[in-house]
Design a protein around this motif. Structure first.
Motif, PDB file in Angstrom:
ATOM      1  N   UNK A 303     -26.439 -44.430  -6.622  1.00 21.48           N
ATOM      2  CA  UNK A 303     -26.946 -42.710  -6.536  1.00 21.48           C
ATOM      3  C   UNK A 303     -27.362 -42.453  -7.084  1.00 21.48           C
ATOM      4  N   UNK A 304     -29.282 -42.705  -7.167  1.00 25.27           N
ATOM      5  CA  UNK A 304     -30.461 -41.835  -7.474  1.00 25.27           C
ATOM      6  C   UNK A 304     -31.164 -41.747  -6.274  1.00 25.27           C
ATOM      7  N   UNK A 305     -29.879 -42.209  -4.805  1.00 28.63           N
ATOM      8  CA  UNK A 305     -30.976 -42.352  -3.668  1.00 28.63           C
ATOM      9  C   UNK A 305     -31.289 -40.512  -2.683  1.00 28.63           C
ATOM     10  N   UNK A 306     -30.371 -39.679  -3.564  1.00 26.13           N
ATOM     11  CA  UNK A 306     -30.603 -37.947  -3.551  1.00 26.13           C
ATOM     12  C   UNK A 306     -31.957 -37.629  -4.364  1.00 26.13           C
ATOM     13  N   UNK A 307     -32.128 -38.051  -5.756  1.00 29.18           N
ATOM     14  CA  UNK A 307     -33.252 -37.389  -6.344  1.00 29.18           C
ATOM     15  C   UNK A 307     -34.581 -38.413  -6.283  1.00 29.18           C
TER      16      UNK A 307
END
Lengths: 636, 78
Positions: A303-307
């Motif tokens: 989920x945090x990959x994009x951020x």
């Protein structure tokens, strides 16, 4: 000696099997790439000695990631009698691709199928096709692993008895891969269905963040709030009484006063000061291990990959950063999971910002001086502050250490019921390391500090009085004017900060010893509030002190791990830059707290920019021109 | 088979792995090791924040994967 090598895809339970076979307690978790190097240990079974080696996970013999290369190299360069290929029953189709390669390369393979509860296959047919022995195991259970040990024993005995028989190339045995796959396709495999259902809630875009924050806040509340404080208080009370008895016994002995004081203050006091915080470290590590073991951490990474990409990292970097909250030194090692060299370096440079467990005792003591009632919230905010600073630096490093971004492909492990025994063992391993550190390094340095504090330059015993004449005061007073700029100019505080470079646990020990209090945390807190003490705090200096501890140079072990992984220059860079960063940020915080003057803030920002730019330019000139695709990078 | 852009993709739909020949060799090797082969069905399950990665299901196993890779390997399933 018989050599058994454990190989298999990542996250199939190799390390769990290794731990059960050898009664070890190596770190194993529900995500790929926890093991980054080969580990060996001996075990005896039916009067025979075996050496088991646990290799990092590999998908094939032609893998390209760092850990796959390490595993391949080990497999082909070291003697092996049996290769135990561990497969996850839930992913058997993909896992067997490696088995086929191993059999083709004429290794003596035993196939151990782990986690068989939810997926059932026709193992007899598979064994016939491959021409190897297949064992169903539960890597966590001793009884089940003993069955595997029996098979290994029989296999080696059979080979030894038939030394003259030429073991033919097995290549011809695999005649039809489709037959293998058809057996697998006709079987029952339902494990991912449950995980998919949970993922629908956990990975929901609107629910993910609230769930994540609730989990984090709950961990902090339990660890540092009433529950943690109560357990810590009980633990401290028991140990205080034990140490009081020992102290009483020593005072009755007819030995010289300096020796008595050395044992009670220098040794017992130092140990008790640190041991008091064991319950809170246990709680924090228990919850981190719990999240790892369930498979939740991989979802967080996804989920945090994009951020994270926005600041030049990937979801995989998150694993190393989370490990950094346990121990920076071991987190540095886990950056090997990252294929791209510059991404590895960027991740490692950010690890000192992840506050390790050794800093916890300092946070708890200092935060409770002035913010007792909402201590856990204060510590939580400190962690958030460290994350914000690391985001800023991630952006800076992204600019100065650029590369083509790393490809993010991550196998999503299924959710598992947490194994309390395993989690407890992992937590105990952390405590064991902590206590070993207390028994060795901290004991040694607290003894040295006691001598420096209680003897004058002419080596005359000061009997706990006239600290101004001590050796420690002499040296610390030379440096204290520098720390005076950030409001931490007291000689005792400076000494404690310098001790923190050896090990962060030493900071609390240092503070206690400077003020001449034994292991009692209550007495330590009182002494830190008394203006007449060698170390005393005001609300402003306590905040600055905590920020400094949060950000300054990592301990010797972490620096040495960085040196081993990235070389001397990077290690020196981390040491110097972290110190300067913390100093400048503390200067800003201090000035803001005592007198809001934006010229100081502006000046601090410019100074930070100049320091980082200058240091990175120095590094870039020599080595960082590579974009991650040169020959040197590919060799890693 | 026509290559698709992920902006056109919808989650909970099935796509196919296309010919990987012309792409980066290292990525192809990694994908092949994970069980991706030409013609394999890929179910797009979810995207993350900022839609930079996707959760896909191949051979019954879930993978988190870069948008850039999905862009390169997925084709419409007709």
């Amino acid at each position: 000696m018989n050599n058994v090598i454990l190989v298999g895809n990542p996250n199939v339970g190799k390390t769990t099997l290794y731990n059960t076979m050898t009664k070890s307690n190596e770190k194993a978790s529900n995500w790929h790439g926890v093991t980054v190097d080969a580990k060996s240990k001996k075990y005896n079974y039916k009067n025979k000695e075996y050496t088991v080696t646990d290799l990092p996970g590999m998908y094939s013999l032609s893998g390209y990631s760092n850990e796959e290369k390490i595993a391949n190299k080990y497999l082909f360069e070291h003697k092996n009698d049996v290769i135990v290929n561990i497969c996850d029953a839930n992913n058997l189709k993909r896992n067997l691709l490696l088995t086929i390669e191993l059999v083709k390369n004429c290794f003596n393979v035993i196939l151990a199928v782990n986690m068989c509860k939810e997926a059932k296959y026709d193992y007899a047919s598979l064994a016939k096709i491959f021409g190897i022995k297949i064992v169903e195991i539960d890597a966590r259970k001793k009884k089940s692993v003993n069955v595997l040990k029996d098979v290994i024993y029989e296999n080696i005995n059979y080979r030894n008895l038939n030394k003259n028989v030429l073991f033919l190339n097995n290549k011809e045995k695999i005649v039809n891969l489709n037959t293998v796959f058809s057996i697998l396709d006709n079987s029952i495999n339902s494990c991912y269905k449950k995980s998919d259902k949970i993922d629908k809630i956990v990975l929901n875009k609107f629910l993910f963040l609230p769930i994540f924050l609730i989990i984090l806040f709950s961990i902090f509340y339990i660890t540092f709030g009433e529950v943690g404080s109560f357990i810590s208080g009980c633990f401290g009370f028991v140990f205080e009484k034990i140490f009081w008895c020992i102290e009483f016994f020593i005072t009755k002995l007819n030995i010289a006063h300096p020796i008595k004081m050395f044992i009670t203050e220098g040794i017992l006091g130092a140990i008790l000061t640190v041991v008091n915080f064991v319950p809170q470290i246990v709680l924090l590590m228990f919850f981190i291990n719990l999240l790892e073991d369930t498979g939740y951490m991989s979802r967080v990474a996804f989920m945090f990959d994009g951020v994270l990409k926005k600041v030049g990292l990937t979801g995989k970097s998150l694993f190393s950063i989370l490990m950094g909250y346990g121990c920076t030194a071991s987190a540095v090692m886990t950056t090997r999971n990252l294929e791209n060299k510059n991404l590895r370096k960027r991740t490692a440079l950010l690890l000192p910002f992840a506050s390790c467990t050794a800093k916890l005792p300092v946070f708890l003591v200092i935060a409770s001086l002035f913010f007792e009632s909402y201590k856990y919230l204060f510590v939580f905010l400190l962690y958030i502050f460290a994350i914000l600073i690391s985001v800023i630096f991630a952006c800076i490093y992204k600019k100065f250490i650029p590369d083509k971004s790393d490809v993010f492909i991550l196998e999503m492990p299924k959710y598992r019921m947490c194994n309390l025994k395993k989690i407890s063992m992992d937590t105990l391993a952390v405590i064991k390391d902590f206590l070993i550190k207390v028994g060795t390094m901290i004991l040694l340095f607290s003894s040295i500090v006691w001598v420096l504090q209680n003897f004058s330059i002419g080596f005359k015993y000061l009997a706990g009085e006239n600290f101004n004449q001590s050796i420690l005061h002499f040296f610390a007073s030379k440096i204290s004017p520098i720390f005076g700029v950030i409001g931490l100019g007291q000689v005792g505080i400076v000494s404690a900060l310098l001790l923190g470079i050896v090990a962060k646990e030493m900071v609390v020990v240092g503070l206690a010893m400077m003020n001449g209090v034994g292991g009692s945390i209550v007495a330590l807190k009182e002494s830190l509030l008394a203006t007449t003490s060698v170390c005393s705090f005001t609300p402003v200096s306590s905040i600055v002190f905590l920020v400094f501890i949060l950000l300054y140079s990592p301990c010797i072990s972490a620096i040495s791990a960085i040196k081993n992984e990235f070389g001397r220059k990077t290690a020196l860079y981390v040491f110097v830059v972290q110190f300067l960063i913390s100093f400048v940020i503390c200067f800003t915080v201090y000035r803001l707290l005592i007198n809001v003057n934006f010229i100081y803030v502006l000046l601090s920002i410019i100074v930070v920019d100049i320091i980082i730019g200058f240091m990175l330019k120095l590094m870039k000139k020599k080595k960082l021109r590579c974009l991650g695709n040169c020959n040197a990078c590919r060799k890693i | 088979m026509t290559k698709i852009k992920l902006s056109e993709c919808k989650t909970n739909k099935t796509y196919l792995v296309c010919d990987l020949k012309e792409e980066n060799k290292e990525i192809i090797l990694q994908l092949k090791n994970l069980g991706f082969s030409v013609g394999e069905k890929v179910e797009l399950i979810k995207s993350n924040y900022r839609k930079k990665s996707f959760l896909v299901k191949v051979m019954g196993i879930n993978y988190a994967m870069d948008k850039s890779i999905c862009d390169k390997i997925l084709v419409k399933y007709e």
